[in-house]
Design an enzyme around this catalytic site. Structure first.
Site, mmCIF file in Angstrom:
data_model
loop_
_atom_site.group_PDB
_atom_site.id
_atom_site.type_symbol
_atom_site.label_atom_id
_atom_site.label_comp_id
_atom_site.label_asym_id
_atom_site.label_seq_id
_atom_site.Cartn_x
_atom_site.Cartn_y
_atom_site.Cartn_z
ATOM 1 N N LYS A 73 -59.073 10.360 83.913
ATOM 2 C CA LYS A 73 -60.489 10.007 83.975
ATOM 3 C C LYS A 73 -61.058 10.085 85.389
ATOM 4 O O LYS A 73 -62.230 9.833 85.603
ATOM 5 C CB LYS A 73 -60.723 8.611 83.367
ATOM 6 C CG LYS A 73 -60.485 8.615 81.855
ATOM 7 C CD LYS A 73 -60.690 7.255 81.231
ATOM 8 C CE LYS A 73 -60.256 7.221 79.783
ATOM 9 N NZ LYS A 73 -61.194 7.909 78.870
ATOM 10 N N LYS A 105 -63.416 17.071 72.059
ATOM 11 C CA LYS A 105 -64.828 17.349 72.285
ATOM 12 C C LYS A 105 -65.032 18.049 73.619
ATOM 13 O O LYS A 105 -65.765 19.027 73.712
ATOM 14 C CB LYS A 105 -65.605 16.029 72.251
ATOM 15 C CG LYS A 105 -67.088 16.223 72.386
ATOM 16 C CD LYS A 105 -67.855 15.043 71.863
ATOM 17 C CE LYS A 105 -68.395 14.258 73.041
ATOM 18 N NZ LYS A 105 -68.949 12.978 72.638
ATOM 19 N N LYS A 121 -54.514 20.612 72.469
ATOM 20 C CA LYS A 121 -55.279 19.437 72.081
ATOM 21 C C LYS A 121 -56.648 19.824 71.529
ATOM 22 O O LYS A 121 -57.334 20.673 72.086
ATOM 23 C CB LYS A 121 -55.451 18.557 73.324
ATOM 24 C CG LYS A 121 -55.831 17.158 72.995
ATOM 25 C CD LYS A 121 -55.914 16.297 74.230
ATOM 26 C CE LYS A 121 -56.751 15.090 73.876
ATOM 27 N NZ LYS A 121 -57.282 14.394 74.995
#
Ligand code: TRP
Length: 338
Positions: A120, A204, A201
C-alpha cells in the site's frame, strides 16, 4: 450436535468478481445451506476505512455493492446474518481491551500486515488504525464466539493472532469466555483464479476482472479479450493449454470434465481456434453468471430493502456482541455500577 459458528467477512472496497465467487462466496453458500452452522457474514466497512479515511464515499458505495453481490450469489438473510461492522459498537470496545494484551512488536511481525504495508506504499505514514486491524479482526471473530472462520490463505496470520489473544485473555482473567477459532480454507492449494490477462491475480487495480455485476455483453467482450497462448497463431497450429487462461477457467467452471479433456486434446493437436473456445467458455460462464445477474438486478430495484436486511442483521449481531462484551467487562472487573 451443537451447531458450530461461522464468522467471515469482506472489506467493501469495490464490487466482487468471479475470483471472490470461486474463492469464497460459493463455499459460504454451501456452508450456509448445510444447516450445520450459525453463520455471520460481516461487511467490514470499518476495516476498509483504516486505509481509506479520506475516501469514505468509496466505502459507502461499495458496502451496498457487496451486499448486492452477497444476495445475488445466494447468501440468504433467512439463513445467514449479514452485518455491518461499523454498526456494532461492542467491537470497538473489545478491540481496546485486546490492544492492552497485545504488543506492538507482535503486530509488527504479522506477515500479512507487513506485506500489506509494503503493497500500500504508506511509507512512514501507516495509519495507526490500519496497523492494529488484526486486533480489531480478533474482536470481530471473538464477539460472535466463532469457532470456524472461512477465509483466504492470506488470513491465516489473523487467525493465529486471534488464537493468541483468546489464550492470553482467558488465562489473564482466569475465565473461559473467548473461543479459539479455526481457519477454514476452502481453496487451499488450488491457487487463485488468474486475471483475464493471465496475471496471477484478478483485481480491480489490474483491470483484469469479470464482475458478478457485469452484463452479458460485457462478460462476452471480456472473454473474447482473454489471454490464451501467444504461440497459437493459426487455427491449425498446435496450442498450449498450460498457462492458457481460457483452459484454466474451463477447468474451474465447466462441470463437464470429459468435454474439457476433449477440447484440450483438440487444441494441443491443432485445429481448434481461440474464438471458438472462447465462445464455448462464454456459454459455460453464463451458466453460473446468468442466475446471479438476474437475482442481483431484482435486489437492485429495491435498495431500501437491502438496507433493511443489513439493519436487521446488524441488530441481531449487536445482541450477540453485547453479551460477549458484558462477559469481558465482568471478567476485567470494570462493572462498577449495578
Ligand atoms: N481481513 C479480511 C479480508 O481482508 C476481512 C475481514 C474483516 C474478516 N473482519 C474479518 C475476515 C473477520 C474474517 C473474519 O478479507
Amino acid at each position: 450436535m451443537a451447531k458450530k459458528t461461522i464468522l467471515t467477512g469482506d472489506r467493501p472496497t469495490g464490487k466482487l468478481h468471479i475470483g471472490h465467487y470461486v474463492g469464497s462466496l460459493k463455499n459460504r453458500v454451501e456452508l450456509q445451506n448445510s444447516g450445520d452452522y450459525d453463520t455471520y457474514i460481516m461487511i467490514a466497512d470499518q476495516q476498509a476505512l483504516t486505509d481509506n479515511a479520506r475516501d469514505p464515499e468509496k466505502i459507502r458505495h461499495s458496502l451496498i455493492q457487496v451486499a448486492l453481490d452477497y444476495l445475488a450469489v445466494g447468501i440468504d438473510p433467512a439463513k445467514s446474518t449479514i452485518l455491518v461492522q461499523s454498526q456494532i459498537p461492542a467491537l470497538n470496545e473489545l478491540t481496546m481491551h485486546y490492544l492492552n494484551i497485545v504488543t506492538v512488536s507482535r503486530i509488527s511481525r504479522n506477515p500479512t500486515v507487513k506485506t500489506e504495508i509494503k503493497q500500500k506504499k504508506f511509507g512512514e505514514s501507516v495509519p495507526a488504525g490500519f496497523f492494529i486491524y488484526p486486533v480489531s479482526q480478533a474482536a470481530d471473530i471473538t464477539a460472535f464466539k466463532a469457532d470456524t472462520v472461512p477465509v483466504g490463505d492470506d488470513q491465516e496470520p489473523m487467525l493465529e493472532q486471534t488464537r493468541e489473544i483468546v489464550r492470553s485473555f482467558n488465562s489473564i482473567y482466569d475465565k473461559d469466555i473467548l473461543v479459539e477459532p479455526e481457519g477454514y480454507f476452502p481453496t487451499k492449494g488450488q491457487g487463485r483464479i488468474p486475471g483475464l490477462d493471465g496475471n496471477a491475480k484478478m483485481s480491480k487495480s489490474l483491470n483484469n476482472a469479470i464482475y458478478l455485476s457485469d452484463d452479458a455483453d460485457t462478460v462476452s467482450k471480456k472473454v473474447m479479450s482473454m489471454y490464451t497462448d501467444p504461440e497459437h497463431i493459426k487455427v491449425s497450429d498446435p496450442g498450449h493449454v498450460e498457462g492458457n487462461t481460457v483452459f484454466t477457467y474451463l477447468d474451474i467452471f465447466d462441470p463437464d470434465k470429459d468435454q474439457v479433456a476433449k477440447l484440450k486434446e483438440q487444441y494441443q493437436a491443432g485445429g481448434l481456434g481461440d474464438v471458438k473456445i472462447k465462445r464455448y467458455l462464454n456459454e459455460v460462464l453464463e451458466e453460473t453468471l446468468k442466475p446471479i445477474r438476474e437475482r442481483r438486478s431484482q435486489y437492485e430495484q429495491d435498495i431500501d430493502y437491502v438496507y433493511q436486511i443489513l439493519k436487521e442483521g446488524s441488530e441481531k449481531a449487536n445482541i450477540v456482541a453485547n453479551q460477549t462484551l458484558k462477559e469481558v467487562r465482568d471478567a476485567i472487573g470494570i462493572n462498577y455500577f449495578k
